[in-house]
Scaffold this motif. Structure first.
Motif, PDB file in Angstrom:
ATOM      1  N   MET A   2      -0.478  36.206 -50.423  1.00  0.00           N
ATOM      2  CA  MET A   2       0.137  37.364 -51.035  1.00  0.00           C
ATOM      3  C   MET A   2       0.060  38.572 -50.103  1.00  0.00           C
ATOM      4  N   ARG A   3      -0.352  38.376 -48.885  1.00  0.00           N
ATOM      5  CA  ARG A   3      -0.440  39.483 -47.939  1.00  0.00           C
ATOM      6  C   ARG A   3       0.890  39.697 -47.234  1.00  0.00           C
ATOM      7  N   ALA A   4       1.194  40.962 -46.969  1.00  0.00           N
ATOM      8  CA  ALA A   4       2.397  41.311 -46.235  1.00  0.00           C
ATOM      9  C   ALA A   4       2.021  42.232 -45.089  1.00  0.00           C
ATOM     10  N   ALA A   5       2.562  41.964 -43.910  1.00  0.00           N
ATOM     11  CA  ALA A   5       2.282  42.812 -42.749  1.00  0.00           C
ATOM     12  C   ALA A   5       2.983  44.149 -42.939  1.00  0.00           C
ATOM     13  N   ILE A   6       2.197  45.226 -42.898  1.00  0.00           N
ATOM     14  CA  ILE A   6       2.784  46.552 -43.080  1.00  0.00           C
ATOM     15  C   ILE A   6       2.813  47.343 -41.777  1.00  0.00           C
ATOM     16  N   ARG A   7       1.949  46.971 -40.823  1.00  0.00           N
ATOM     17  CA  ARG A   7       1.931  47.635 -39.514  1.00  0.00           C
ATOM     18  C   ARG A   7       1.600  46.612 -38.446  1.00  0.00           C
ATOM     19  N   HIS A   8       2.057  46.899 -37.238  1.00  0.00           N
ATOM     20  CA  HIS A   8       1.783  46.050 -36.090  1.00  0.00           C
ATOM     21  C   HIS A   8       1.198  46.917 -34.988  1.00  0.00           C
ATOM     22  N   LEU A   9       0.010  46.552 -34.503  1.00  0.00           N
ATOM     23  CA  LEU A   9      -0.624  47.254 -33.401  1.00  0.00           C
ATOM     24  C   LEU A   9      -0.500  46.351 -32.180  1.00  0.00           C
ATOM     25  N   THR A  10       0.205  46.798 -31.161  1.00  0.00           N
ATOM     26  CA  THR A  10       0.453  45.964 -29.997  1.00  0.00           C
ATOM     27  C   THR A  10      -0.087  46.617 -28.743  1.00  0.00           C
ATOM     28  N   ALA A  11      -0.451  45.786 -27.774  1.00  0.00           N
ATOM     29  CA  ALA A  11      -0.904  46.257 -26.469  1.00  0.00           C
ATOM     30  C   ALA A  11      -0.538  45.205 -25.432  1.00  0.00           C
ATOM     31  N   ILE A  12      -0.425  45.646 -24.197  1.00  0.00           N
ATOM     32  CA  ILE A  12      -0.044  44.758 -23.094  1.00  0.00           C
ATOM     33  C   ILE A  12      -1.303  44.331 -22.358  1.00  0.00           C
ATOM     34  N   GLY A  13      -1.424  43.036 -22.133  1.00  0.00           N
ATOM     35  CA  GLY A  13      -2.589  42.483 -21.448  1.00  0.00           C
ATOM     36  C   GLY A  13      -2.240  41.965 -20.072  1.00  0.00           C
ATOM     37  N   PRO A  14      -3.098  41.126 -19.537  1.00  0.00           N
ATOM     38  CA  PRO A  14      -2.872  40.565 -18.209  1.00  0.00           C
ATOM     39  C   PRO A  14      -1.557  39.777 -18.155  1.00  0.00           C
ATOM     40  N   GLY A  15      -0.866  39.896 -17.046  1.00  0.00           N
ATOM     41  CA  GLY A  15       0.405  39.180 -16.896  1.00  0.00           C
ATOM     42  C   GLY A  15       1.498  39.751 -17.757  1.00  0.00           C
ATOM     43  N   ASP A  16       1.351  40.981 -18.182  1.00  0.00           N
ATOM     44  CA  ASP A  16       2.336  41.678 -19.035  1.00  0.00           C
ATOM     45  C   ASP A  16       2.612  40.933 -20.341  1.00  0.00           C
TER      46      ASP A  16
END
Length: 102
Positions: free
Chosen positions: A1-15
């Protein structure tokens, strides 16, 4: 019953882009938010809502080495729902006020 409301993204090794989703369970009152890493399944038990962002950024940096290009964006469906529900509520309130006044 969970819904994604936000996305936290970051770039790591190898883009490579890594994402931690903030998911909300709408069955509870007040709503409960959970963190879930889209890559490794990391999901801590949250004791405070104040540190959600800090915990997500810390996980991305320490577990995946993703410490560049950090971005926080709201889920499109949640954003779109706000633009639909807010005007409908305003119209409903105005209609109720007009009806109660007559």
């Amino acid at each position: 019953m969970r819904a994604a409301i936000r996305h936290l993204t970051a770039i790591g090794p190898g883009d490579q882009v890594f994402t931690v989703n903030v998911e909300r369970d709408f069955r509870y009152d007040p709503y409960r938010d959970f963190l879930v890493c889209a890559h490794c399944g990391w999901s801590p038990s949250l004791l405070t809502t104040r540190r959600i962002d800090a915990m997500a950024w810390e996980h991305l940096a320490s577990a995946h080495g993703a410490d560049r290009g950090m971005a926080d964006r709201e889920n499109e469906s949640v954003s779109r729902a706000r633009w639909v529900v807010l005007p409908l509520c305003a119209v409903l309130i105005i209609a109720l006020l007009v009806f109660a006044g007559s």
